[in-house]
Design a protein around this motif. Structure first.
Motif, PDB file in Angstrom:
ATOM      1  N   GLY A  41       6.449 -35.688 -45.878  1.00 44.73           N
ATOM      2  CA  GLY A  41       5.621 -34.499 -45.685  1.00 44.73           C
ATOM      3  C   GLY A  41       6.097 -33.320 -46.509  1.00 44.73           C
ATOM      4  N   ARG A  42       7.394 -33.105 -46.546  1.00 40.80           N
ATOM      5  CA  ARG A  42       7.942 -32.005 -47.362  1.00 40.80           C
ATOM      6  C   ARG A  42       7.620 -32.217 -48.843  1.00 40.80           C
ATOM      7  N   GLU A  43       7.681 -33.472 -49.266  1.00 43.23           N
ATOM      8  CA  GLU A  43       7.473 -33.773 -50.683  1.00 43.23           C
ATOM      9  C   GLU A  43       5.994 -33.777 -51.070  1.00 43.23           C
ATOM     10  N   HIS A  44       5.108 -34.229 -50.166  1.00 42.30           N
ATOM     11  CA  HIS A  44       3.720 -34.484 -50.557  1.00 42.30           C
ATOM     12  C   HIS A  44       2.647 -33.678 -49.815  1.00 42.30           C
ATOM     13  N   TRP A  45       2.864 -33.293 -48.567  1.00 40.72           N
ATOM     14  CA  TRP A  45       1.753 -32.754 -47.784  1.00 40.72           C
ATOM     15  C   TRP A  45       1.824 -31.262 -47.525  1.00 40.72           C
ATOM     16  N   TYR A  46       2.954 -30.774 -47.096  1.00 42.46           N
ATOM     17  CA  TYR A  46       3.030 -29.414 -46.557  1.00 42.46           C
ATOM     18  C   TYR A  46       3.337 -28.380 -47.629  1.00 42.46           C
ATOM     19  N   ASP A  47       2.608 -27.269 -47.556  1.00 44.37           N
ATOM     20  CA  ASP A  47       2.943 -26.104 -48.361  1.00 44.37           C
ATOM     21  C   ASP A  47       4.091 -25.346 -47.694  1.00 44.37           C
ATOM     22  N   SER A  48       4.076 -25.334 -46.370  1.00 46.17           N
ATOM     23  CA  SER A  48       5.155 -24.716 -45.585  1.00 46.17           C
ATOM     24  C   SER A  48       5.041 -25.193 -44.141  1.00 46.17           C
ATOM     25  N   TYR A  49       6.150 -25.072 -43.412  1.00 47.29           N
ATOM     26  CA  TYR A  49       6.115 -25.328 -41.973  1.00 47.29           C
ATOM     27  C   TYR A  49       7.287 -24.634 -41.300  1.00 47.29           C
ATOM     28  N   SER A  50       7.166 -24.498 -39.984  1.00 42.80           N
ATOM     29  CA  SER A  50       8.265 -23.993 -39.166  1.00 42.80           C
ATOM     30  C   SER A  50       8.301 -24.795 -37.877  1.00 42.80           C
ATOM     31  N   VAL A  51       9.494 -24.894 -37.304  1.00 41.96           N
ATOM     32  CA  VAL A  51       9.698 -25.610 -36.051  1.00 41.96           C
ATOM     33  C   VAL A  51      10.403 -24.660 -35.091  1.00 41.96           C
ATOM     34  N   HIS A  52       9.901 -24.608 -33.868  1.00 37.17           N
ATOM     35  CA  HIS A  52      10.490 -23.764 -32.826  1.00 37.17           C
ATOM     36  C   HIS A  52      10.739 -24.644 -31.606  1.00 37.17           C
ATOM     37  N   ILE A  53      11.948 -24.606 -31.093  1.00 37.16           N
ATOM     38  CA  ILE A  53      12.323 -25.382 -29.909  1.00 37.16           C
ATOM     39  C   ILE A  53      12.475 -24.413 -28.748  1.00 37.16           C
ATOM     40  N   GLY A  54      11.879 -24.768 -27.619  1.00 36.76           N
ATOM     41  CA  GLY A  54      11.964 -23.880 -26.469  1.00 36.76           C
ATOM     42  C   GLY A  54      12.128 -24.630 -25.165  1.00 36.76           C
ATOM     43  N   LYS A  55      12.695 -23.954 -24.193  1.00 36.94           N
ATOM     44  CA  LYS A  55      12.834 -24.485 -22.841  1.00 36.94           C
ATOM     45  C   LYS A  55      11.766 -23.822 -21.975  1.00 36.94           C
ATOM     46  N   VAL A  56      10.969 -24.642 -21.309  1.00 41.88           N
ATOM     47  CA  VAL A  56       9.927 -24.137 -20.421  1.00 41.88           C
ATOM     48  C   VAL A  56      10.491 -24.088 -19.011  1.00 41.88           C
ATOM     49  N   GLU A  57      10.463 -22.905 -18.439  1.00 40.00           N
ATOM     50  CA  GLU A  57      10.983 -22.733 -17.089  1.00 40.00           C
ATOM     51  C   GLU A  57       9.883 -22.541 -16.064  1.00 40.00           C
ATOM     52  N   ARG A  58       8.699 -22.189 -16.544  1.00 42.03           N
ATOM     53  CA  ARG A  58       7.553 -22.029 -15.651  1.00 42.03           C
ATOM     54  C   ARG A  58       6.321 -22.498 -16.389  1.00 42.03           C
ATOM     55  N   SER A  59       5.417 -23.158 -15.681  1.00 38.95           N
ATOM     56  CA  SER A  59       4.222 -23.708 -16.306  1.00 38.95           C
ATOM     57  C   SER A  59       3.102 -23.784 -15.272  1.00 38.95           C
ATOM     58  N   TYR A  60       1.889 -23.480 -15.684  1.00 39.24           N
ATOM     59  CA  TYR A  60       0.736 -23.645 -14.811  1.00 39.24           C
ATOM     60  C   TYR A  60      -0.471 -23.921 -15.657  1.00 39.24           C
ATOM     61  N   SER A  61      -1.543 -24.402 -15.048  1.00 41.72           N
ATOM     62  CA  SER A  61      -2.738 -24.751 -15.799  1.00 41.72           C
ATOM     63  C   SER A  61      -3.989 -24.522 -14.964  1.00 41.72           C
ATOM     64  N   PHE A  62      -5.124 -24.595 -15.624  1.00 45.82           N
ATOM     65  CA  PHE A  62      -6.425 -24.439 -14.988  1.00 45.82           C
ATOM     66  C   PHE A  62      -7.359 -25.462 -15.608  1.00 45.82           C
ATOM     67  N   GLU A  63      -8.227 -26.037 -14.803  1.00 47.04           N
ATOM     68  CA  GLU A  63      -9.249 -26.935 -15.323  1.00 47.04           C
ATOM     69  C   GLU A  63     -10.518 -26.745 -14.497  1.00 47.04           C
ATOM     70  N   ARG A  64     -11.620 -26.415 -15.186  1.00 45.18           N
ATOM     71  CA  ARG A  64     -12.911 -26.252 -14.517  1.00 45.18           C
ATOM     72  C   ARG A  64     -13.390 -27.605 -14.000  1.00 45.18           C
ATOM     73  N   GLU A  65     -13.900 -27.602 -12.789  1.00 46.85           N
ATOM     74  CA  GLU A  65     -14.386 -28.861 -12.206  1.00 46.85           C
ATOM     75  C   GLU A  65     -15.822 -29.109 -12.568  1.00 46.85           C
TER      76      GLU A  65
END
Length: 111
Positions: A87-111
């Motif tokens: 990917g670095r050699e052929h596909w991407y012009d640029s990229y970044s990677v961010h690693i994070g720890k999730v301590e709280r999470s919630y979601s919503f889904e319409r029924e």
């Protein structure tokens, strides 16, 4: 078909956020992406992923892992490392990677 989001993961867990800029349809990208999806799903501790791409070429993929060990195992997986190098050699012009720890999470889904 309505897209399905990754939800209802009990924290704590970790994310790898991969943001990239690339042309719309690089050669052999789809096949490699499908293979990486297959491999990731086989990794212990992999919880899922979500991806989006703008028409202008900006893409964001968020992968979810139970712990840092699982995320690190994915980072150093031999096929994944080869795909990243390609990917670095052929596909991407640029990229970044961010690693994070999730301590709280919630979601919503319409029924």
């Amino acid at each position: 078909m309505t897209p399905k989001l990754v939800a209802d993961i009990e924290p704590p867990y970790y994310t790898a956020v991969f943001t990239s800029v690339r042309p719309d349809a690089p050669e052999d990208y789809a096949e490699t992406a499908a293979r990486m999806d297959e491999l990731a799903r086989e990794m212990p501790g992999f919880l899922g992923h979500e991806s989006a791409r703008t028409p202008g070429g900006i893409g964001i993929t968020v992968a979810y892992f139970r712990d840092l060990e699982s995320l690190d195992a994915w980072r150093v997986h031999s096929e994944h490392r080869a795909a990243k190098a390609h990917g670095r050699e052929h596909w991407y012009d640029s990229y970044s990677v961010h690693i994070g720890k999730v301590e709280r999470s919630y979601s919503f889904e319409r029924e």
